[in-house]
Design a protein around this motif. Structure first.
Motif, PDB file in Angstrom:
ATOM      1  N   GLY A 110      -4.151   9.922  -0.735  1.00 26.63           N
ATOM      2  CA  GLY A 110      -3.846  10.661   0.481  1.00 26.63           C
ATOM      3  C   GLY A 110      -5.073  10.896   1.337  1.00 26.63           C
ATOM      4  O   GLY A 110      -5.041  10.740   2.560  1.00 26.63           O
ATOM      5  N   LEU A 113      -6.051   7.639   2.946  1.00 22.08           N
ATOM      6  CA  LEU A 113      -5.148   7.307   4.046  1.00 22.08           C
ATOM      7  C   LEU A 113      -5.447   8.159   5.273  1.00 22.08           C
ATOM      8  O   LEU A 113      -5.425   7.663   6.410  1.00 22.08           O
ATOM      9  N   LEU A 114      -5.738   9.443   5.066  1.00 27.33           N
ATOM     10  CA  LEU A 114      -6.114  10.311   6.188  1.00 27.33           C
ATOM     11  C   LEU A 114      -7.386   9.812   6.857  1.00 27.33           C
ATOM     12  O   LEU A 114      -7.473   9.750   8.096  1.00 27.33           O
ATOM     13  N   LEU A 156      -4.734   1.047  -1.620  1.00 25.06           N
ATOM     14  CA  LEU A 156      -3.468   1.701  -1.275  1.00 25.06           C
ATOM     15  C   LEU A 156      -2.308   1.131  -2.072  1.00 25.06           C
ATOM     16  O   LEU A 156      -1.355   1.842  -2.387  1.00 25.06           O
ATOM     17  N   GLY A 218      -0.263  10.420   4.387  1.00 26.45           N
ATOM     18  CA  GLY A 218      -1.436  10.898   3.665  1.00 26.45           C
ATOM     19  C   GLY A 218      -1.312  12.369   3.308  1.00 26.45           C
ATOM     20  O   GLY A 218      -1.615  12.781   2.181  1.00 26.45           O
TER      21      GLY A 218
END
Length: 264
Positions: A110, A113-114, A156, A218
């Motif tokens: 997460g 992804l952020l 990912l 995320g």
């Protein structure tokens, strides 16, 4: 149970179809990320990056299925911070402080992804490098860019694969059914990857929308890592509504452009 007898069982077919639908829905996040990341590469490498990324996702998921016994242990708490959250409206804790291997993977995924989505949003808002020159996707160290893209896709893939396989385990205990569902799902994603990436590339407003989705995903992964489970139906309903509105805007802009061209 014999594999042939297993696939002659109507219940097995029902489980297989349910898993395929579930895997396709859960794979949308991964596919959007791969599409955005591959579009940053030189044009001649984009399709290859999508294929490699999805094939690696397939291999990773099958390997996790073969290690299903170990994978299930990822749900066993590794440590507990011993901090109690404020109780919810019905007395339940709002978050968990006992973290398992799965929770740590979701938290790291997460956060990654952020970071990645925020970086891409910044690049889309100000597409210049530090020297003030426009970045050219067709120049520079393409091999390094390709390797970096594949590395990020693998990172990912791992996060989405763990979550996807653990969800599948709750649907059926039959490894052949889960492997078949994963192979069919990745096949569908391979077919859809190029059209989706081209659609996003040709509609710049969709890029920002897709990056906003990645930010939301995320945050959901981080929340899930802390034990706060957001129903996936709410997330996909919001994404579907946003995409529907944007498609209407694209159609409207297309009609307006055709009328302006006809008037000229």
């Amino acid at each position: 149970m014999d594999i042939l007898a297993l696939f002659l069982d109507p219940a097995a077919w029902a489980a297989l179809l349910t898993l395929i639908v579930l895997e396709v829905v859960l794979g949308i996040d991964n596919l959007v990320f791969i599409a955005i990341l591959s579009n940053k590469l030189p044009v001649e490498q984009q399709a290859k990056a999508r294929r490699v990324g999805l094939i690696l996702a397939l291999v990773m998921r099958i390997c996790l299925l073969l290690l299903i016994g170990w994978l299930v242990t990822l749900q066993t708490p590794l440590f507990d911070l011993g901090i109690s959250g404020e109780p919810g409206p019905y007395g339940e804790p709002t978050f968990e402080t006992a973290f398992s291997g799965r929770d740590l993977i979701l938290l790291v995924g997460g956060l990654f992804l952020l970071w990645k989505a925020t970086k891409e949003i910044h690049h889309n808002m100000d597409p210049h490098d530090d020297s003030g020159e426009m970045l050219d996707r067709n120049k520079g160290p393409a091999q390094l860019a390709f390797s970096a893209a594949i590395a990020q896709i693998i990172a990912l893939d791992l996060v989405f694969s763990v979550d996807s396989i653990l969800t599948a385990v709750g649907m059926t205990n039959e490894i052949p059914i889960m492997v078949t569902a994963v192979v069919i799902t990745v096949g569908i994603m391979l077919v859809a990857a190029n059209p989706l990436a081209e659609f996003i590339e040709h509609n710049p407003t969709l890029v920002m929308l897709a990056l906003a989705f990645l930010v939301m995903i995320g945050l959901v992964l981080i929340a899930d890592g802390f034990g706060f489970h957001v129903p996936k139906g709410y997330i996909y309903a919001a994404m579907g509504f946003s995409v529907s509105v944007e498609i209407l805007n694209i159609v409207k802009r297309g009609r307006r452009a055709r009328r302006a061209k006809g008037a000229a």
